[in-house]
Design an enzyme around this catalytic site. Structure first.
Site, PDB file in Angstrom:
ATOM      1  N   ASP A 143       0.860  -1.186   0.000  1.00 28.21           N
ATOM      2  CA  ASP A 143       0.000   0.000   0.000  1.00 28.21           C
ATOM      3  C   ASP A 143       0.892   1.230   0.000  1.00 28.21           C
ATOM      4  O   ASP A 143       2.041   1.147  -0.457  1.00 28.21           O
ATOM      5  CB  ASP A 143      -0.962  -0.030   1.199  1.00 28.21           C
ATOM      6  CG  ASP A 143      -2.295   0.643   0.898  1.00 28.21           C
ATOM      7  OD1 ASP A 143      -2.284   1.846   0.588  1.00 28.21           O
ATOM      8  OD2 ASP A 143      -3.343  -0.024   0.969  1.00 28.21           O
ATOM      9  N   HIS A 195       2.292   1.967  -3.137  1.00 27.93           N
ATOM     10  CA  HIS A 195       1.381   2.884  -3.821  1.00 27.93           C
ATOM     11  C   HIS A 195       1.894   4.313  -3.813  1.00 27.93           C
ATOM     12  O   HIS A 195       1.140   5.236  -4.096  1.00 27.93           O
ATOM     13  CB  HIS A 195      -0.005   2.818  -3.174  1.00 27.93           C
ATOM     14  CG  HIS A 195      -0.682   1.490  -3.331  1.00 27.93           C
ATOM     15  ND1 HIS A 195      -1.969   1.247  -2.868  1.00 27.93           N
ATOM     16  CD2 HIS A 195      -0.268   0.339  -3.899  1.00 27.93           C
ATOM     17  CE1 HIS A 195      -2.304  -0.014  -3.138  1.00 27.93           C
ATOM     18  NE2 HIS A 195      -1.282  -0.579  -3.762  1.00 27.93           N
TER      19      HIS A 195
END
Length: 423
Positions: free
Chosen positions: A246, A269
């Site tokens: 993430d 991310h």
């Protein structure tokens, strides 16, 4: 002569009586105190700490570094003892693998505390043990966590139980290291590995430095954010390497005075501000600097994200990105004011988040998507004061050309690739 012999016998008898009485007297008081002190001394093998400074070795409090024996009690006792003493206190986690359940280290403490992590802590894989997080430190000032050891959340054993990709209001798994209401703290040198959920969460803290830390989880691990922060100020992250499933770093509402330098991010991310506007009463984000960082094969680069149907009125401003190297990064530069995970948003909601005074300076490298720049701002509250200087990121593919997609954004551009000059 007979009378003299009897007298001698009487005298001898009296002398013996006096000696016997003297022998039966109690020992002097100082000798008693010495014996009492010896009896009250810590048993052999117990952790020792004295005076204004001390050290608590968890292996001397019953912890076993075999990776199987539950060492929660030893760590809890070490914290309680250290927190109750004045001066500089140290909790030592020696080499070995120490299995623990939830650890709640709560202050305020009477002195400063250093947790020396030379060994590894392993988070239990029994989710029934956890009501919230794994290691939670609350209301503590002057904290140091340092060493070359690991905080291993053992996430692979429980990631399959994470339903957050299917259900937005899901039950979250335990975060690994949580700092709540902590001031003047340094996290240095340690590795956070395979968290069940977030690796580190910083909430309502002030003056926290994260230095030379490694955060590691597979790129497909769910919701394993590297470092998340919210409602905090004066946060520094430097010289840190983060690879997760993430956001490498996410900066939540109510955060100000953040300085991120020398960070390597990937997989993950990207480095994000937001998401913003999900909850009511969120506060502004301001004074954020991200400088001298490298992103490798991440799904986003430097990103600002907010909900189109935001529940809060807030502003994200004074955000500065400089000297950022992109290596095969998707969406290297992106402002996404239509962020909507799991498609739960009202697409035509009334935006309440303002994004302004954002600088992208000397952003270079390669993009894995044709859109090297995406400024997707709200038609109701356009982005303003966006500065693009020396932005030179090129699409590395051959089936398309490098481009910028810019909607409802106002600002200036100089020294950029002509395909990326939105203004």
């Amino acid at each position: 002569m007979a009378l003299g012999s009897n007298a001698l016998r009487v005298i001898f008898f009296l002398v013996m009586v006096v000696c016997a009485v003297h022998a039966g007297k109690p020992a002097p008081k100082e000798k008693e105190n010495e014996k009492s002190s010896e009896a009250a001394a810590a048993p052999e093998g117990a952790a020792e700490a004295s005076g204004p400074g001390g050290s608590f070795d968890i292996s001397k409090l019953g912890a076993k570094g075999d990776g199987k024996t539950d060492s929660t009690k030893a760590l809890t006792e070490a914290w309680a003892s250290a927190c109750a003493k004045t001066g500089a206190q140290k909790i030592l986690i020696p080499k070995g693998d120490y299995l623990t359940g939830p650890l709640n280290f709560t202050g305020p403490c009477k002195g400063s505390i250093t947790i020396q992590v030379d060994g590894n802590l392993l988070g239990s894989t029994d989710l029934n043990q956890f009501k919230a997080n794994w290691i939670e430190i609350m209301r503590v000032d002057n904290l140091v966590i340092t060493g070359k050891g690991k905080l291993d959340g053992q996430g692979p054993s429980v990631w399959s139980k994470n339903a957050c990709d299917k259900k937005y209001d899901c039950k979250t798994l335990p975060n690994s290291l949580v700092l709540d209401f902590v001031n003047d703290a340094t996290i240095e040198g340690i590795t956070l590995l395979n968290a069940k959920f977030f690796h580190m969460n910083i909430f309502q803290c002030k003056g926290v430095t994260v230095k030379d830390v490694t955060v590691s989880a597979p790129g497909d691990s769910p919701n394993t954010d590297g470092i998340h922060m919210g409602d905090s100020s004066k946060i520094t992250i430097t010289g840190t390497t983060i690879g997760t499933g993430d956001d490498c770093i996410s900066i939540g509402p109510g955060t100000s005075g953040v300085n991120i330098t020398g960070v390597t991010c990937g997989p993950g991310h990207g480095i994000s501000v937001g998401s913003l506007g999900r909850y009511k009463d969120e506060k502004d984000v301001t004074d954020i600097t991200v400088k001298d960082c490298t992103l490798k094969k991440t799904t986003n680069g430097v990103r600002i994200k907010s909900y189109e149907d935001a529940a809060s009125v807030l502003t994200a401003s004074k955000i500065h990105y400089e000297n950022i190297q992109m290596d095969d990064v998707a969406n290297p530069i992106i402002i996404d004011m239509k962020y909507c995970p799991n498609k739960i948003c009202t697409a035509k909601g009334s935006s309440k988040v303002t994004v302004k005074d954002v600088t992208f300076k000397n952003i270079t490298g390669t993009s894995s998507t044709p859109e090297a720049v995406s400024l997707l701002c709200s038609d109701k509250l356009p982005c303003s004061g966006v500065t693009m200087a020396d932005v030179k990121v090129e699409y590395k593919g051959t089936n398309n050309k490098t481009m910028a997609v810019c909607t409802n954004a106002k600002g200036t551009a100089s020294g950029c690739l002509k395909e990326l000059a939105c203004f």
